[in-house]
Design a protein around this motif. Structure first.
Motif, PDB file in Angstrom:
ATOM      1  N   GLY A 189      29.739  48.683  34.090  1.00 55.30           N
ATOM      2  CA  GLY A 189      30.486  48.819  35.230  1.00 55.30           C
ATOM      3  C   GLY A 189      31.377  47.448  35.760  1.00 55.30           C
ATOM      4  O   GLY A 189      32.607  47.416  36.128  1.00 55.30           O
ATOM      5  N   PRO A 190      30.323  46.545  35.893  1.00 50.04           N
ATOM      6  CA  PRO A 190      31.219  45.323  36.469  1.00 50.04           C
ATOM      7  C   PRO A 190      32.355  44.612  35.507  1.00 50.04           C
ATOM      8  O   PRO A 190      33.410  44.258  36.225  1.00 50.04           O
ATOM      9  CB  PRO A 190      29.987  43.928  36.455  1.00 50.04           C
ATOM     10  CG  PRO A 190      28.682  44.884  36.459  1.00 50.04           C
ATOM     11  CD  PRO A 190      29.240  46.194  35.783  1.00 50.04           C
ATOM     12  N   ALA A 191      32.346  44.592  34.278  1.00 48.81           N
ATOM     13  CA  ALA A 191      33.392  44.377  33.409  1.00 48.81           C
ATOM     14  C   ALA A 191      34.517  45.389  33.632  1.00 48.81           C
ATOM     15  O   ALA A 191      35.500  44.844  33.608  1.00 48.81           O
ATOM     16  CB  ALA A 191      33.014  44.399  31.935  1.00 48.81           C
ATOM     17  N   ILE A 192      34.302  46.608  33.736  1.00 52.02           N
ATOM     18  CA  ILE A 192      35.196  47.654  33.918  1.00 52.02           C
ATOM     19  C   ILE A 192      36.034  47.406  35.043  1.00 52.02           C
ATOM     20  O   ILE A 192      37.373  47.437  35.310  1.00 52.02           O
ATOM     21  CB  ILE A 192      34.708  49.067  33.882  1.00 52.02           C
ATOM     22  CG1 ILE A 192      34.305  49.475  32.430  1.00 52.02           C
ATOM     23  CG2 ILE A 192      35.650  50.100  34.446  1.00 52.02           C
ATOM     24  CD1 ILE A 192      33.547  50.690  32.269  1.00 52.02           C
ATOM     25  N   ASP A 193      35.361  47.069  36.219  1.00 49.19           N
ATOM     26  CA  ASP A 193      35.914  46.511  37.401  1.00 49.19           C
ATOM     27  C   ASP A 193      36.877  45.541  37.457  1.00 49.19           C
ATOM     28  O   ASP A 193      38.108  45.610  38.055  1.00 49.19           O
ATOM     29  CB  ASP A 193      34.929  46.514  38.573  1.00 49.19           C
ATOM     30  CG  ASP A 193      34.270  47.694  39.119  1.00 49.19           C
ATOM     31  OD1 ASP A 193      34.619  48.960  38.552  1.00 49.19           O
ATOM     32  OD2 ASP A 193      33.467  47.604  40.026  1.00 49.19           O
ATOM     33  N   VAL A 194      36.629  44.475  36.663  1.00 45.26           N
ATOM     34  CA  VAL A 194      37.652  43.288  36.410  1.00 45.26           C
ATOM     35  C   VAL A 194      38.831  43.736  35.639  1.00 45.26           C
ATOM     36  O   VAL A 194      39.952  43.752  35.988  1.00 45.26           O
ATOM     37  CB  VAL A 194      36.888  42.364  35.415  1.00 45.26           C
ATOM     38  CG1 VAL A 194      37.812  41.285  35.168  1.00 45.26           C
ATOM     39  CG2 VAL A 194      35.515  41.766  36.319  1.00 45.26           C
ATOM     40  N   LEU A 195      38.739  44.749  34.526  1.00 48.87           N
ATOM     41  CA  LEU A 195      39.779  45.341  34.033  1.00 48.87           C
ATOM     42  C   LEU A 195      40.747  46.264  34.999  1.00 48.87           C
ATOM     43  O   LEU A 195      41.858  46.104  34.925  1.00 48.87           O
ATOM     44  CB  LEU A 195      39.457  45.956  32.807  1.00 48.87           C
ATOM     45  CG  LEU A 195      38.731  45.078  31.670  1.00 48.87           C
ATOM     46  CD1 LEU A 195      38.347  46.080  30.424  1.00 48.87           C
ATOM     47  CD2 LEU A 195      39.306  43.857  31.345  1.00 48.87           C
ATOM     48  N   VAL A 196      39.807  47.033  35.849  1.00 47.33           N
ATOM     49  CA  VAL A 196      40.874  47.791  36.631  1.00 47.33           C
ATOM     50  C   VAL A 196      41.402  46.944  37.528  1.00 47.33           C
ATOM     51  O   VAL A 196      42.810  47.291  37.704  1.00 47.33           O
ATOM     52  CB  VAL A 196      39.743  48.725  37.443  1.00 47.33           C
ATOM     53  CG1 VAL A 196      40.445  49.493  38.519  1.00 47.33           C
ATOM     54  CG2 VAL A 196      39.168  49.697  36.415  1.00 47.33           C
ATOM     55  N   LYS A 197      40.975  45.932  38.211  1.00 45.78           N
ATOM     56  CA  LYS A 197      41.773  45.070  39.085  1.00 45.78           C
ATOM     57  C   LYS A 197      42.888  44.482  38.562  1.00 45.78           C
ATOM     58  O   LYS A 197      44.020  44.443  39.049  1.00 45.78           O
ATOM     59  CB  LYS A 197      40.758  43.961  39.842  1.00 45.78           C
ATOM     60  CG  LYS A 197      41.283  43.166  40.949  1.00 45.78           C
ATOM     61  CD  LYS A 197      40.210  42.640  41.555  1.00 45.78           C
ATOM     62  CE  LYS A 197      40.524  41.306  42.358  1.00 45.78           C
ATOM     63  NZ  LYS A 197      41.271  40.320  42.147  1.00 45.78           N
ATOM     64  N   GLN A 198      42.647  43.986  37.260  1.00 47.34           N
ATOM     65  CA  GLN A 198      43.790  43.331  36.511  1.00 47.34           C
ATOM     66  C   GLN A 198      44.834  44.324  36.428  1.00 47.34           C
ATOM     67  O   GLN A 198      45.966  43.999  36.344  1.00 47.34           O
ATOM     68  CB  GLN A 198      43.313  42.738  35.202  1.00 47.34           C
ATOM     69  CG  GLN A 198      42.332  41.633  35.604  1.00 47.34           C
ATOM     70  CD  GLN A 198      41.764  40.843  34.341  1.00 47.34           C
ATOM     71  OE1 GLN A 198      41.518  41.561  33.353  1.00 47.34           O
ATOM     72  NE2 GLN A 198      41.046  39.861  34.504  1.00 47.34           N
ATOM     73  N   ALA A 199      44.771  45.376  36.032  1.00 43.94           N
ATOM     74  CA  ALA A 199      45.613  46.605  35.533  1.00 43.94           C
ATOM     75  C   ALA A 199      46.333  46.660  36.790  1.00 43.94           C
ATOM     76  O   ALA A 199      47.542  46.717  36.710  1.00 43.94           O
ATOM     77  CB  ALA A 199      44.884  47.632  34.840  1.00 43.94           C
ATOM     78  N   LEU A 200      45.776  47.068  37.833  1.00 45.39           N
ATOM     79  CA  LEU A 200      46.504  47.449  39.350  1.00 45.39           C
ATOM     80  C   LEU A 200      47.312  46.002  39.507  1.00 45.39           C
ATOM     81  O   LEU A 200      48.353  46.557  39.900  1.00 45.39           O
ATOM     82  CB  LEU A 200      45.653  47.783  40.135  1.00 45.39           C
ATOM     83  CG  LEU A 200      44.953  49.016  39.802  1.00 45.39           C
ATOM     84  CD1 LEU A 200      43.473  49.372  41.197  1.00 45.39           C
ATOM     85  CD2 LEU A 200      45.699  50.274  39.988  1.00 45.39           C
ATOM     86  N   GLU A 201      47.011  45.078  39.418  1.00 47.09           N
ATOM     87  CA  GLU A 201      47.685  43.817  39.764  1.00 47.09           C
ATOM     88  C   GLU A 201      48.817  43.820  38.810  1.00 47.09           C
ATOM     89  O   GLU A 201      49.905  43.128  39.469  1.00 47.09           O
ATOM     90  CB  GLU A 201      46.873  42.576  39.578  1.00 47.09           C
ATOM     91  CG  GLU A 201      45.999  42.261  40.795  1.00 47.09           C
ATOM     92  CD  GLU A 201      44.843  41.330  40.603  1.00 47.09           C
ATOM     93  OE1 GLU A 201      44.052  40.998  41.490  1.00 47.09           O
ATOM     94  OE2 GLU A 201      45.118  40.686  39.204  1.00 47.09           O
TER      95      GLU A 201
END
Ligand code: DUC
Ligand code: ZN
Ligand code: ZN
Length: 467
Positions: A189-201
């Protein structure tokens, strides 16, 4: 008394022409064809040309689950009725302890939602949203007093259901001591949250980015970590839920090759649907298929590997992870931001059919079909032999399946409380014909004869599937 006559009874060991006598709520006897009681003052159901299978057990549903600012759209009433239509006669739903909540309060809330509302029998697993001294103590109480013998932990969803590795290890040690099964949502989950934030940015907001930000590696890594942690907890029984990816399956297979008590389920969506064709549908359409773990790429080997895993028993169970949300107002919460789309697909009505199509396609034997949808989930989660088998003394949960009829799935005909179907247009070369729940015929001749409140809570024992 009801005599089911002329059919072919399918169990985990194969197919046998036989007649089945039901007395009250239970199977009373199984006879060679024609050797049962002569026709008399009892009902006879003609099963000629039909498969007679144990009512299916769906070990993974989420009725009314609070998620992403809304609730799964099936209640225990609508969801268990839809399950019944589809040949499922027992569900194991997930009661939820939210972070900060007392486990027993979460359980009481789930009993409150389900009691008196179910059309088929039901049991609960417990989601632990906060592992601490109190909830660890509660695990013992649930196993000994409440008939709840499995606990789901999340390596995903930080801030919602997430447990860190230390919490996971403590819960596994407790399960090792009291005999319970740990069920794991294995995604980092923590790694997914990083990828999600980067994608949205980067402005990547469409539903397909839900899948792209939850790559196979983060499912495989979490699966591997869960297996190692269960090993540290002296081979605590571990069951990986909704396994979707080849490399995660490799981890499970390797552990099983070592004789470990590691098991996994997959779901129909991962056997048939893909990142490109469904999640990547034009515009916001793909939101219908946002679920976690996500659908995987059709250009990789996931689907073929999962079917193979079902044959080799590296995947022991097919459940649905039924977690329905309507498109309007629910999936739409994520327009412009895929991370706000409520996660889930509704399939509780279709698992028996979708897996039977695997038989038609030559991917599963009839025995394996029944084993993965009924017998093994019952054994895995302490419901056997009451559920999951047609045998004297078992509950008369019985489905007559017609291999000569066809099923076309779609929103116009399904019974789930959803305004769309993730399976729209799917055609199955077979059909659920008649469904019996504890001796009561609830589906027959295309009509529903069941009722809310017929379904009872079933206390479960410990798994009898351990190696
Ligand atoms: N996955 C889903 O798709 N929905 C609910 C929870 C989960 O783990
Ligand atoms: Zn999950
Ligand atoms: Zn789930």
């Amino acid at each position: 008394m009801i005599l089911i006559k002329g059919g072919t009874v399918i169990g985990p060991t194969g197919a046998t022409p036989a007649d089945v006598l039901v007395v009250g709520e239970q199977v009373s006897a199984i006879f060679s064809p024609g050797q049962g009681p002569a026709e008399g003052d009892f009902e006879t159901i003609d099963a000629t040309g039909k498969y007679v299978i144990p009512g299916a057990v769906d070990a993974h549903t989420h009725m009314e689950l609070p998620f992403g600012g809304t609730f799964a759209s099936d209640t225990f009433d609508t969801g268990t009725r839809a399950a019944a239509w589809g040949g499922t006669t027992t569900i194991i739903d997930f009661a939820v302890q939210r972070t900060g909540e007392v486990v027993q309060d979460g359980l009481a809330a789930w009993h409150g939602k389900a009691m008196g509302n179910c059309h088929i029998d039901y049991a609960f697993h417990m989601i632990l949203g906060g592992v601490d001294d109190e909830s660890l103590k509660a695990m013992d109480t649930l196993v000994t007093d409440e008939g709840i013998t499995s606990f789901k932990l999340f390596m995903a969803y930080p801030g919602v259901f997430y447990s860190d590795d230390g919490q996971i290890l403590r819960a596994m040690q407790k399960a090792r001591d009291n005999g319970a099964m740990i069920m794991m949502h294995a995604e980092n989950g923590p790694a997914i949250d990083v990828l999600v934030k980067q994608a949205l940015e980067r402005g990547e907001t469409d539903p397909i980015h839900h899948g792209l930000t939850r790559p196979e590696a983060l499912e495989a890594e979490a699966t591997s970590r869960a297996i190692w942690l269960a090993g540290v907890a002296a081979d605590c029984p571990l069951y990986i839920v909704h396994l979707s990816a080849s490399k995660a399956l490799e981890q499970v297979a390797a552990a099983r090759d070592l004789g470990r008590n590691v098991f996994a389920e997959t779901c129909p969506q991962y056997l048939y649907l893909t990142l490109e064709d469904q999640l990547g549908a034009p515009g916001f359409e793909g939101a219908k298929w946002v679920c976690s773990t996500p659908l995987r790429s059709k250009h990789e080997t996931h689907r073929a590997d999962l079917w193979q895993g079902l044959r080799t028993n590296d995947l022991s169970v097919v459940s649905t992870d039924h977690c329905p949300f309507c498109f309007k107002d629910q999936k739409e919460l994520g327009i412009g931001d895929f991370s706000k789309i409520p996660n889930g697909i509704g399939s509780v009505e279709h698992r028996v059919d979708l897996l039977y199509q695997g038989v038609v396609d030559g991917k599963l034997s009839l025995a394996r079909w029944v084993e993965t949808i009924a017998t093994t989930p019952a054994r895995m989660f302490g419901l056997f032999p009451r559920k999951g088998i047609i045998a004297p003394g078992s509950d008369a949960d019985i489905v007559l399946y017609d291999p000569a009829a066809r099923t076309r799935i779609g929103v116009e005909t399904h019974h789930m409380n959803m305004d769309h179907s993730a399976w729209e247009g799917y055609e199955i070369a077979g059909k659920v014909d008649t469904v019996m729940s504890r001796g009561r015929v609830i589906v027959k001749d295309g009509a529903y004869h069941g009722g809310k409140g017929h379904g009872q809570f079933v206390r479960r024992g410990l798994s009898d599937y351990l190696i």
